[in-house]
Motif scaffolding. Structure first.
Motif, PDB file in Angstrom:
ATOM      1  N   ILE A  46      29.670  21.525  45.859  1.00  7.02           N
ATOM      2  CA  ILE A  46      30.189  22.323  46.884  1.00  7.02           C
ATOM      3  C   ILE A  46      30.147  23.761  46.733  1.00  7.02           C
ATOM      4  O   ILE A  46      30.472  24.309  45.478  1.00  7.02           O
ATOM      5  N   VAL A  47      29.610  24.666  47.801  1.00  8.04           N
ATOM      6  CA  VAL A  47      29.224  26.094  47.630  1.00  8.04           C
ATOM      7  C   VAL A  47      30.354  26.747  48.662  1.00  8.04           C
ATOM      8  O   VAL A  47      30.232  26.402  49.797  1.00  8.04           O
ATOM      9  N   ALA A  48      31.236  27.556  47.947  1.00 12.91           N
ATOM     10  CA  ALA A  48      32.131  28.119  49.212  1.00 12.91           C
ATOM     11  C   ALA A  48      31.669  29.659  49.566  1.00 12.91           C
ATOM     12  O   ALA A  48      30.742  29.956  48.970  1.00 12.91           O
ATOM     13  N   PRO A  49      32.112  29.966  50.792  1.00 11.37           N
ATOM     14  CA  PRO A  49      31.768  31.131  51.447  1.00 11.37           C
ATOM     15  C   PRO A  49      31.906  32.249  50.157  1.00 11.37           C
ATOM     16  O   PRO A  49      32.816  32.334  49.449  1.00 11.37           O
ATOM     17  N   GLY A  50      30.994  33.180  50.085  1.00 17.09           N
ATOM     18  CA  GLY A  50      30.594  34.271  49.050  1.00 17.09           C
ATOM     19  C   GLY A  50      30.314  33.893  47.704  1.00 17.09           C
ATOM     20  O   GLY A  50      30.237  34.694  46.828  1.00 17.09           O
ATOM     21  N   GLN A  51      29.708  32.685  47.603  1.00 16.95           N
ATOM     22  CA  GLN A  51      29.084  32.142  46.269  1.00 16.95           C
ATOM     23  C   GLN A  51      27.708  31.708  46.567  1.00 16.95           C
ATOM     24  O   GLN A  51      27.124  31.589  47.749  1.00 16.95           O
ATOM     25  N   ILE A  86      31.532  31.818  31.509  1.00 16.84           N
ATOM     26  CA  ILE A  86      32.145  32.683  32.466  1.00 16.84           C
ATOM     27  C   ILE A  86      31.805  34.129  31.918  1.00 16.84           C
ATOM     28  O   ILE A  86      31.651  34.639  31.090  1.00 16.84           O
ATOM     29  N   TYR A  87      31.478  34.922  33.230  1.00 13.27           N
ATOM     30  CA  TYR A  87      31.189  36.376  32.769  1.00 13.27           C
ATOM     31  C   TYR A  87      32.126  37.224  33.773  1.00 13.27           C
ATOM     32  O   TYR A  87      31.923  37.049  35.067  1.00 13.27           O
ATOM     33  N   LYS A  88      33.004  38.093  33.367  1.00 10.73           N
ATOM     34  CA  LYS A  88      33.990  38.798  34.271  1.00 10.73           C
ATOM     35  C   LYS A  88      33.529  40.149  34.365  1.00 10.73           C
ATOM     36  O   LYS A  88      32.508  40.823  33.580  1.00 10.73           O
ATOM     37  N   LYS A  89      34.561  40.794  35.432  1.00  9.11           N
ATOM     38  CA  LYS A  89      33.877  42.311  35.731  1.00  9.11           C
ATOM     39  C   LYS A  89      34.466  43.135  34.470  1.00  9.11           C
ATOM     40  O   LYS A  89      33.527  44.144  34.483  1.00  9.11           O
ATOM     41  N   ALA A  90      35.169  42.701  33.872  1.00  8.55           N
ATOM     42  CA  ALA A  90      35.866  43.707  32.694  1.00  8.55           C
ATOM     43  C   ALA A  90      34.425  43.799  31.667  1.00  8.55           C
ATOM     44  O   ALA A  90      34.610  44.885  30.930  1.00  8.55           O
ATOM     45  N   GLN A  91      33.762  42.732  31.302  1.00  4.18           N
ATOM     46  CA  GLN A  91      32.596  43.130  30.731  1.00  4.18           C
ATOM     47  C   GLN A  91      31.518  44.050  31.085  1.00  4.18           C
ATOM     48  O   GLN A  91      30.824  44.395  30.224  1.00  4.18           O
ATOM     49  N   LEU A  92      31.422  44.390  32.399  1.00  4.90           N
ATOM     50  CA  LEU A  92      30.595  44.975  33.009  1.00  4.90           C
ATOM     51  C   LEU A  92      31.067  46.504  33.194  1.00  4.90           C
ATOM     52  O   LEU A  92      30.241  47.370  33.041  1.00  4.90           O
ATOM     53  N   VAL A  93      32.308  46.869  33.559  1.00  2.22           N
ATOM     54  CA  VAL A  93      32.801  47.805  34.105  1.00  2.22           C
ATOM     55  C   VAL A  93      32.355  49.245  33.144  1.00  2.22           C
ATOM     56  O   VAL A  93      32.211  50.224  33.587  1.00  2.22           O
ATOM     57  N   GLU A  94      32.910  49.103  31.716  1.00  6.81           N
ATOM     58  CA  GLU A  94      32.576  49.921  30.839  1.00  6.81           C
ATOM     59  C   GLU A  94      31.160  50.373  30.892  1.00  6.81           C
ATOM     60  O   GLU A  94      30.842  51.756  30.665  1.00  6.81           O
ATOM     61  N   GLN A  95      30.228  49.394  30.706  1.00  2.00           N
ATOM     62  CA  GLN A  95      28.696  49.871  30.886  1.00  2.00           C
ATOM     63  C   GLN A  95      28.289  50.520  31.987  1.00  2.00           C
ATOM     64  O   GLN A  95      27.585  51.488  32.024  1.00  2.00           O
ATOM     65  N   PHE A 124      27.717  29.367  39.236  1.00  3.95           N
ATOM     66  CA  PHE A 124      28.085  30.044  40.551  1.00  3.95           C
ATOM     67  C   PHE A 124      28.408  31.455  40.326  1.00  3.95           C
ATOM     68  O   PHE A 124      29.112  31.779  39.261  1.00  3.95           O
ATOM     69  N   PHE A 125      27.705  32.151  41.344  1.00  2.00           N
ATOM     70  CA  PHE A 125      27.890  33.583  41.319  1.00  2.00           C
ATOM     71  C   PHE A 125      28.719  34.152  42.475  1.00  2.00           C
ATOM     72  O   PHE A 125      28.630  33.498  43.635  1.00  2.00           O
ATOM     73  N   ASN A 126      29.545  35.116  42.221  1.00  3.69           N
ATOM     74  CA  ASN A 126      30.378  35.808  43.053  1.00  3.69           C
ATOM     75  C   ASN A 126      29.555  36.756  43.744  1.00  3.69           C
ATOM     76  O   ASN A 126      28.906  37.920  43.362  1.00  3.69           O
ATOM     77  N   ASP A 152      37.761  29.330  41.376  1.00  6.71           N
ATOM     78  CA  ASP A 152      38.393  30.758  40.862  1.00  6.71           C
ATOM     79  C   ASP A 152      37.480  31.961  40.742  1.00  6.71           C
ATOM     80  O   ASP A 152      37.528  32.491  39.950  1.00  6.71           O
ATOM     81  N   MET A 153      36.838  31.767  42.067  1.00  2.00           N
ATOM     82  CA  MET A 153      35.860  33.058  41.959  1.00  2.00           C
ATOM     83  C   MET A 153      36.567  34.530  42.604  1.00  2.00           C
ATOM     84  O   MET A 153      36.512  34.656  43.708  1.00  2.00           O
ATOM     85  N   THR A 154      37.609  34.804  41.963  1.00  2.00           N
ATOM     86  CA  THR A 154      38.275  35.987  42.148  1.00  2.00           C
ATOM     87  C   THR A 154      37.609  37.338  42.099  1.00  2.00           C
ATOM     88  O   THR A 154      36.511  37.296  41.727  1.00  2.00           O
ATOM     89  N   ASN A 155      38.182  38.733  42.493  1.00  2.07           N
ATOM     90  CA  ASN A 155      37.290  39.786  42.314  1.00  2.07           C
ATOM     91  C   ASN A 155      37.018  40.150  40.911  1.00  2.07           C
ATOM     92  O   ASN A 155      36.210  40.957  40.813  1.00  2.07           O
ATOM     93  N   ASP A 156      37.779  39.636  40.160  1.00  2.51           N
ATOM     94  CA  ASP A 156      37.272  39.947  38.767  1.00  2.51           C
ATOM     95  C   ASP A 156      36.567  38.827  37.969  1.00  2.51           C
ATOM     96  O   ASP A 156      36.071  39.232  36.672  1.00  2.51           O
ATOM     97  N   VAL A 157      36.074  37.894  38.561  1.00  2.00           N
ATOM     98  CA  VAL A 157      35.266  37.102  38.087  1.00  2.00           C
ATOM     99  C   VAL A 157      33.788  37.163  38.588  1.00  2.00           C
ATOM    100  O   VAL A 157      33.634  37.149  39.981  1.00  2.00           O
ATOM    101  N   LEU A 158      32.644  37.240  37.974  1.00  2.00           N
ATOM    102  CA  LEU A 158      31.198  37.369  38.354  1.00  2.00           C
ATOM    103  C   LEU A 158      30.332  36.205  38.428  1.00  2.00           C
ATOM    104  O   LEU A 158      29.594  35.878  39.393  1.00  2.00           O
TER     105      LEU A 158
END
Length: 420
Positions: free
Chosen positions: A51-56, A183-192, A116-118, A27-33
């Motif tokens: 198992i490590v997927a591409p982009g991870q 879990i760490y999501k993009k929303a936690q970072l964007v405002e900063q 896992f890192f996006n 579940d490493m979507t564009n919103d999950v870091l």
């Protein structure tokens, strides 16, 4: 403890029975870091499959410290008897530093997990300048007669667009931001990031307005490639990189001038057009006089006709005609008197241009309509055509029933009125 990469021919045989219990992150979507994955017992058993997927990239965590990591997609076996392998690809040196230096005080004891890192480019992040920012506009240069140089016109602009970023150092990102969160999501970072991204963009616009680029103010949206190259060379996002992330690109979608800057450009163009038109008329009359003087059969009639035009166009043209006439007849008029007449005429011309400019400026101000405020879906009240917070465009409403119109709608969905 370490990771052993499984051979391709082994994936369908020895590892097949372990897939159901394999540790993976789907579940490493564009919103999950970042996502932490572990087992029900909190222990990764020997010979487990990771198992490590591409982009991870995957970081193996054991009792408060990093023991191995990889940013190369594929199937891996967790082997307690092996040493760290660091199949890291572009993060090899970073992973070794994590293994040697990074510990997480206060972390749960006797816990094993895979982080896992996006590491894909995170797209669709909007930015906007809440207040106008300065820009040096080389499309309207101002001549300096003393130094014989040009300087750009200073204007104030508002910009809206999108930017992309990516995790460039998982170690710093984990240490400075994410820690050992589940879990760490993009929303936690964007405002900063918002104020820091605007500071980066300010540096970009300053650079585009230098003599090295000389980008016209309204052509900024087409400079995507130049901005990307500039970011790599100047490292304007250095402060952001200290958290393990970097800005990859800016895409400017709209540029608008504030009212004062629009007036500056209007005045500039009015003045330029007036001087250009005056110059062309002087040149045309001068050529006409020369032609008349060279025509021995109709010289007098030609000069009489030009004299009538002088009366209708004013003394500026008269000066040009008289000058050529006097040169043709080799007049002995005192040169100092010619200079005095020329200076007087230039003063009158400047006075006429200023009066015309003042009248046009007053007319433009009278045509301005009262600004109507509107509220964006994000909750911010605005006055312009774009939201100062999120960059969304101002919505349209039906003129008949005042219902909000859908984007690109041709008819109102409420009353059926045709959208103009």
């Amino acid at each position: 403890m370490g990771l052993l990469k499984a051979a391709k021919d082994a994936i369908g045989s020895t590892l097949h029975d372990q897939w159901k219990e394999a540790i993976r992150c789907d579940d490493m979507t564009n919103d999950v870091l970042m996502v932490k994955k572990t087992t029900e017992t909190g222990v990764i058993t020997n010979k487990s499959t990771i198992i490590v997927a591409p982009g991870q990239c995957a970081v193996i965590y054991d009792n408060g410290r990093v023991i191995d990591a990889t940013a190369e997609d594929g199937f891996y076996t967790f082997d307690e008897s092996s040493s760290p392998s660091f199949f890291g690809g572009q993060f090899g040196a970073v992973f070794k530093e994590m293994w040697q230096r990074f510990t997480f005080d206060g972390a749960t004891a006797k816990e094993q997990a895979v982080f896992f890192f996006n590491i894909k480019e995170i797209i669709d992040n909007k930015f906007g300048t809440p207040a106008p920012i300065p820009f040096q506009d080389w499309s309207h240069p101002i001549p300096n007669q003393m130094t014989n140089t040009l300087t750009p016109l200073r204007v104030e602009i508002k910009c809206f667009g999108t930017y992309t970023f990516s995790i460039m150092n998982p170690a710093l990102f984990m240490t400075k931001l994410a820690g050992t969160a589940n879990i760490y999501k993009k929303a936690q970072l964007v405002e900063q990031l918002r104020s820091e991204v605007l500071a980066v963009f300010q540096n970009v616009t300053n650079e585009l307005g230098t003599s090295n680029y000389k980008v016209p103010v309204l052509e900024m949206p087409s400079q995507t490639d130049e901005i990307r190259q500039m970011m790599d060379e100047k490292v304007f996002d250095e402060k952001i990189r200290e958290r393990g992330i970097k800005i990859d690109s800016f895409a400017v979608e709209s540029v608008t001038l504030d009212d004062e800057s629009e007036k500056k450009i209007d005045d500039y163009e009015l003045s330029s057009n007036a001087y250009m038109q005056q110059g062309k008329m002087v040149e045309a009359y001068s050529e006409a006089v020369k032609s008349a003087a060279e025509n021995s059969n109709g010289a007098m009639n030609g000069f009489m006709g030009i004299g009538m035009m002088n009366m209708s166009t004013g003394n500026v043209m008269g000066q040009a005609v008289q000058g050529v006439w006097q040169n043709t007849e080799k007049s002995s008029m005192d040169l100092s008197k010619q200079e005095e007449a020329k200076t007087e005429q230039q003063a009158k011309t400047q006075e006429q241009a200023s009066a015309t400019q003042s009248e046009n400026t007053q007319a433009n101000e009278e045509q301005k309509t009262e600004t109507v405020k509107w509220k964006c879906d994000c909750g911010v009240e605005n006055e312009g055509n774009f939201c100062a917070n999120c960059g969304n465009p101002r919505p349209k409403f039906c003129k008949k029933c005042n219902a909000k119109l859908e984007k690109d709608a041709k008819f109102c969905s409420n009353c059926g009125e045709k959208v103009e």
